[in-house]
Design an enzyme around this catalytic site. Structure first.
Site, PDB file in Angstrom:
ATOM      1  CD  GLU A  40      -2.916  -1.005  -0.062  1.00 49.39           C
ATOM      2  OE1 GLU A  40      -3.029   0.083  -0.665  1.00 49.39           O
ATOM      3  OE2 GLU A  40      -3.504  -2.034  -0.426  1.00 49.39           O
ATOM      4  CE1 TYR A 123      -7.286   2.855  -1.045  1.00 45.91           C
ATOM      5  CE2 TYR A 123      -4.911   2.833  -0.677  1.00 45.91           C
ATOM      6  CZ  TYR A 123      -6.040   2.297  -1.274  1.00 45.91           C
ATOM      7  OH  TYR A 123      -5.924   1.187  -2.063  1.00 45.91           O
ATOM      8  CG  ASP A 141      -8.435   2.930  -5.859  1.00 45.26           C
ATOM      9  OD1 ASP A 141      -9.634   2.869  -6.233  1.00 45.26           O
ATOM     10  OD2 ASP A 141      -7.532   2.256  -6.385  1.00 45.26           O
TER      11      ASP A 141
END
Length: 295
Positions: A40, A123, A141
């Site tokens: 990520e 996020y 996203d």
């Protein structure tokens, strides 16, 4: 125009994803929460094909937070190589140190504990919670936002990002079952990445084309608000910063001012870029020259 029923849309996208999902290495069942966290960090503003080899090399070298935390931050920056936005390497190194110091070397699963780690924003925290631990949380996203904008809202493009609005929109579509919710978080991203693309959507291949509000409306052009566009890279301070970082990564000794003066013709811009790197903690000025950070 009525919004499609959440379970109906999610089940169709999940069924499509079962066959269409790309075999990305961080999606493997045996991937650890740490490996998911690394992916990520790397995927922020960087294309998947550039991330894959760097992620694989990183996990081979540092398979746990403790293994990364035991090395100087400079090694993380060197290993980051040319993924861009190298502050992410510093943040990931610091997050590894924090995981060791606060969580006995194990990536935490609670959102508030994830958010407390260096470089982990809303996020990333939600993505790790969903994909590494299977928690039922919405993950949004750019690709997800585009799918929702078209399929649900009937717009060719999403409006500028709004965390509150975007999470609420995804929450309304998220299945109740945690496993199905986890799959849908990934499947919606995948749909936006490979089918519902920004410039040339492949609507004929879309699993929800028969319930897409944008297609039903005749695929109208977007006339809503847009987010600001990023300045050109060529000739920018970002480019100069990248050139300086390339020199520092390649050298295992201080790089002198004379050596750096030859990498860019505009002395004022070069000085500004170096000052920015120092301010960001990516470079350290010593009596012998510039180096990567060691702490």
């Amino acid at each position: 125009m009525p919004r499609p029923a959440a379970p109906d849309l999610a089940s169709a996208v999940n069924a499509w994803f079962a066959d269409a999902a790309r075999p990305l290495p961080w999606r493997a069942a045996e991937v650890s929460p740490w490996a998911a966290l690394v992916s990520e960090f790397m995927l922020q503003q960087t294309q998947v094909d550039r991330v894959i080899p760097r992620w694989e090399a990183w996990i081979r070298r540092w398979p746990s937070p403790a293994s990364l935390a035991a090395e100087p931050a400079a090694e993380a920056v060197r290993a980051w190589d040319r993924l861009g936005y190298p502050r992410r390497a510093l943040w990931l190194h610091r997050a590894a140190v924090e995981i060791v110091e606060r969580h006995d070397g194990e990536v935490p699963r609670a959102l508030d504990e994830l958010l407390a780690l260096q470089g982990v924003g809303p996020y990333t925290a939600r993505a790790v919670a969903a994909f590494a631990f299977g928690l039922r949380v919405p993950v949004v996203d750019t690709n997800t936002r585009r799918v929702i904008a078209r399929a649900v809202d009937g717009n060719a493009e999403p409006a500028p990002p709004s965390t509150t609005r975007d999470l609420a929109a995804m929450s309304a579509l998220l299945p109740d079952a945690p496993r199905a919710a986890r799959v849908f978080n990934a499947a919606a991203m995948e749909l936006g990445a490979i089918v519902c693309t920004a410039r040339a959507p492949r609507c004929a291949d879309c699993p929800i084309r028969d319930r897409c509000a944008w297609l039903r409306a005749g695929s109208p052009a977007y006339d809503g608000p847009r987010k600001a566009r990023q300045a050109r890279f060529e000739g920018s301070d970002r480019q100069v910063r990248g050139i300086v970082m390339r020199e520092l990564r390649a050298a295992h000794r201080p790089v002198t001012g004379d050596e750096l003066s030859g990498v860019w013709g505009d002395a004022a811009q070069l000085e500004r870029a170096i000052a920015g790197l120092v301010a960001d903690g990516l470079a350290v000025a010593t009596a012998e020259g510039m180096t990567l950070p060691e702490a």
